[in-house]
Design an enzyme around this catalytic site. Structure first.
Site, short mmCIF file in Angstrom:
data_model
loop_
_atom_site.label_atom_id
_atom_site.label_comp_id
_atom_site.label_asym_id
_atom_site.label_seq_id
_atom_site.Cartn_x
_atom_site.Cartn_y
_atom_site.Cartn_z
N GLN A 1 0.23 -9.89 -6.19
CA GLN A 1 -0.20 -11.29 -6.33
C GLN A 1 0.62 -12.05 -7.37
O GLN A 1 0.35 -13.21 -7.65
CB GLN A 1 -1.70 -11.36 -6.67
N CYS B 1 -19.55 -6.72 0.25
CA CYS B 1 -20.87 -6.07 0.37
C CYS B 1 -21.71 -6.71 1.45
O CYS B 1 -21.88 -7.92 1.50
CB CYS B 1 -21.61 -6.07 -0.96
N THR C 1 0.84 -1.20 0.00
CA THR C 1 0.00 0.00 0.00
C THR C 1 0.87 1.26 0.00
O THR C 1 0.62 2.20 -0.76
CB THR C 1 -0.95 -0.02 1.23
N SER D 1 4.54 -7.26 -1.73
CA SER D 1 4.24 -7.32 -0.31
C SER D 1 4.81 -8.60 0.30
O SER D 1 4.60 -9.69 -0.24
CB SER D 1 2.73 -7.28 -0.13
N SER D 2 5.48 -8.45 1.44
CA SER D 2 6.14 -9.59 2.08
C SER D 2 5.16 -10.62 2.63
O SER D 2 5.39 -11.83 2.54
CB SER D 2 7.04 -9.03 3.20
N HIS D 3 4.03 -10.14 3.18
CA HIS D 3 3.15 -11.10 3.89
C HIS D 3 2.32 -11.99 2.97
O HIS D 3 1.60 -12.85 3.43
CB HIS D 3 2.27 -10.38 4.92
N THR E 1 12.70 4.84 9.49
CA THR E 1 13.70 3.82 9.84
C THR E 1 13.35 2.49 9.19
O THR E 1 12.22 2.02 9.29
CB THR E 1 13.78 3.67 11.38
N ASN F 1 -6.33 -9.59 -7.69
CA ASN F 1 -6.43 -10.29 -6.40
C ASN F 1 -7.77 -10.98 -6.18
O ASN F 1 -7.89 -11.83 -5.31
CB ASN F 1 -6.15 -9.33 -5.25
N1 PLP Z 1 -2.37 -4.89 -4.09
C1 PLP Z 1 -2.92 -6.11 -4.16
C2 PLP Z 1 -3.23 -6.68 -5.51
C3 PLP Z 1 -3.17 -6.85 -3.00
O1 PLP Z 1 -3.71 -8.07 -3.09
C4 PLP Z 1 -2.84 -6.26 -1.75
C5 PLP Z 1 -3.15 -6.97 -0.49
O2 PLP Z 1 -4.28 -7.35 -0.25
C6 PLP Z 1 -2.27 -4.98 -1.71
C7 PLP Z 1 -2.04 -4.33 -2.90
C8 PLP Z 1 -1.88 -4.33 -0.41
O3 PLP Z 1 -0.75 -4.96 0.15
P1 PLP Z 1 -0.23 -4.64 1.63
O4 PLP Z 1 -1.09 -5.42 2.56
O5 PLP Z 1 1.20 -5.09 1.67
O6 PLP Z 1 -0.32 -3.18 1.84
#
Ligand code: PLP
Length: 374
Positions: free
Chosen positions: A180, A321, A71, A200-202, A238, A146
């Protein structure tokens, strides 16, 4: 323990990554910007990790920047446009909210946002050709959706933009949110030619709170605020060194597992076939990422998600929704024109590299048991 089929949301941290997190937190806890020995040790480790992760991504280390999540990576890139004279952005209606929620602010500052069609989960080269004009400064198209795993033709878009650029006298930036895609498809930063990308790492068994920002040409990138000047002035704050080291471990585990895509494909095809036999609609294109499968059943997503939960499966409703307002899933599936998709009944299952065919078979047993009871 329930079976976890919601890996597009987040993944379980890898035990080795967690060990690396602890080791780094205990031994390299200095601030990389400090000039004493604690700081310089941390700085050395930071640059070592940057170069290892860059290697895994096939890029140079000066093209890689660490953030607090995808994000933030997205926000850094898109808000940096505010420094430039206004213009037009070509994008799609199927971007993640981390992207789409930034458009109102850009619009507020005079940028024009134009949406490309995404029929079947793809943009159309003829439409792109029509829409490219001298006002266009950026094209923003995700690599893998996603909601249903649709693969966007990012490389083709890049080729078309580069060709068009020859007829104008400024650069058009191509940004691709590639969260993704990392480790899950053949997407390559260098081959696709993008100017910027987010990861994204997670989503790949790394810790939360760490994102990557790829900048093809970082020299020309200017964030809205350089803050403390870390990350060569591209991202202040940091650096989260333990998370960075842990993500490197998680990412190498994904890359070393060369059979991961093959296994996901096997699970995905099996589920597609069996779900179709039960009368479910498949909302993922045939060539989608094998790690995500979206389908619509006969009951509202929320109800079906609960039935699956009560039978030991964690899945995503695929729909935000809760009232009459159109949910995100519905909007996205509609924007893809997926035939007969019913977003209100959509379910998303998404896999990890550790997901098994046995889990998929057990899932189908639950589906069969509950089919016809409504
Ligand atoms: N973009 C996509 C396509 C995602 O699937 C996600 C996570 O759900 C994000 C951005 C956001 O990632 P993060 O949780 O690392 O901010």
């Amino acid at each position: 323990m329930p079976v976890y089929f919601d890996n597009a949301s987040t993944t379980l941290i890898s035990p080795n990554a967690l060990k690396e997190y602890e080791n780094t937190a205990l031994h390299y806890w200095g601030n990389p910007s400090s000039i004493h020995s604690f700081g310089s040790e941390a700085k050395k480790k930071l640059e070592d990790e940057r170069s290892k992760i860059a290697d895994l991504l096939g890029i140079k280390s000066n093209q890689l920047y660490f953030t607090s999540g995808a994000t933030e990576s997205i926000s850094l890139f898109l808000t940096s446009l505010l420094w430039h004279e206004k213009g037009e952005i070509l994008t799609t209606k199927i971007e993640h909210e981390a992207v789409s929620s930034l458009f109102p602010i850009l619009k507020n500052y005079g940028w024009k946002i134009t949406y490309l069609k995404t029929k079947g989960g793809k943009t159309d080269s003829n439409e792109l050709k029509e829409k490219l004009n001298p006002d266009v400064r950026a094209v923003v198209v995700m690599s893998v959706n996603n909601v249903n795993g649709a693969l966007l033709p990012v490389k083709e878009i890049n080729d078309q933009i580069r060709e068009y650029e020859k007829s104008i006298n400024h650069k058009i930036l191509l940004f691709s949110d590639s969260v993704q895609a990392l480790g899950k498809t053949g997407f390559s930063l260098t081959e696709s030619g993008v100017d910027g990308a987010s990861f994204s790492s997670h989503k790949i068994n790394g810790p939360r709170g760490l994102g990557l920002l790829y900048l093809k040409n970082s020299a020309s990138f200017r964030p809205v605020a350089a803050a403390g000047g870390q990350e060569k002035g591209k991202r202040g704050g940091t650096e989260n060194l333990p998370a960075i080291a842990a993500m490197r471990v998680a990412l190498s585990e994904w890359m070393e597992d060369t059979e991961r895509e093959k296994r996901a494909k096997q699970i995905n095809s099996y589920l597609r076939e069996e779900l179709k036999k039960e009368g479910f609609r498949i909302n993922s294109p045939e060539d989608a990422s094998p790690f995500i499968l979206n389908f619509s059943g006969f009951l509202p997503s929320e109800v079906y998600t609960r039935i699956l939960r009560d039978n030991g499966f964690a899945v995503s409703s695929g729909s935000a929704c809760s009232n009459n307002a159109k949910g995100k899933t519905e909007v996205i599936l509609e924007a893809m024109g997926i035939k007969n998709a019913d977003g209100k009944k959509a379910i998303r299952v998404s896999f990890d590299r550790s997901s098994t065919l046995q889990e998929a078979e057990d899932f189908i047993k639950v589906i069969r048991k509950n089919n016809g009871k409504h």
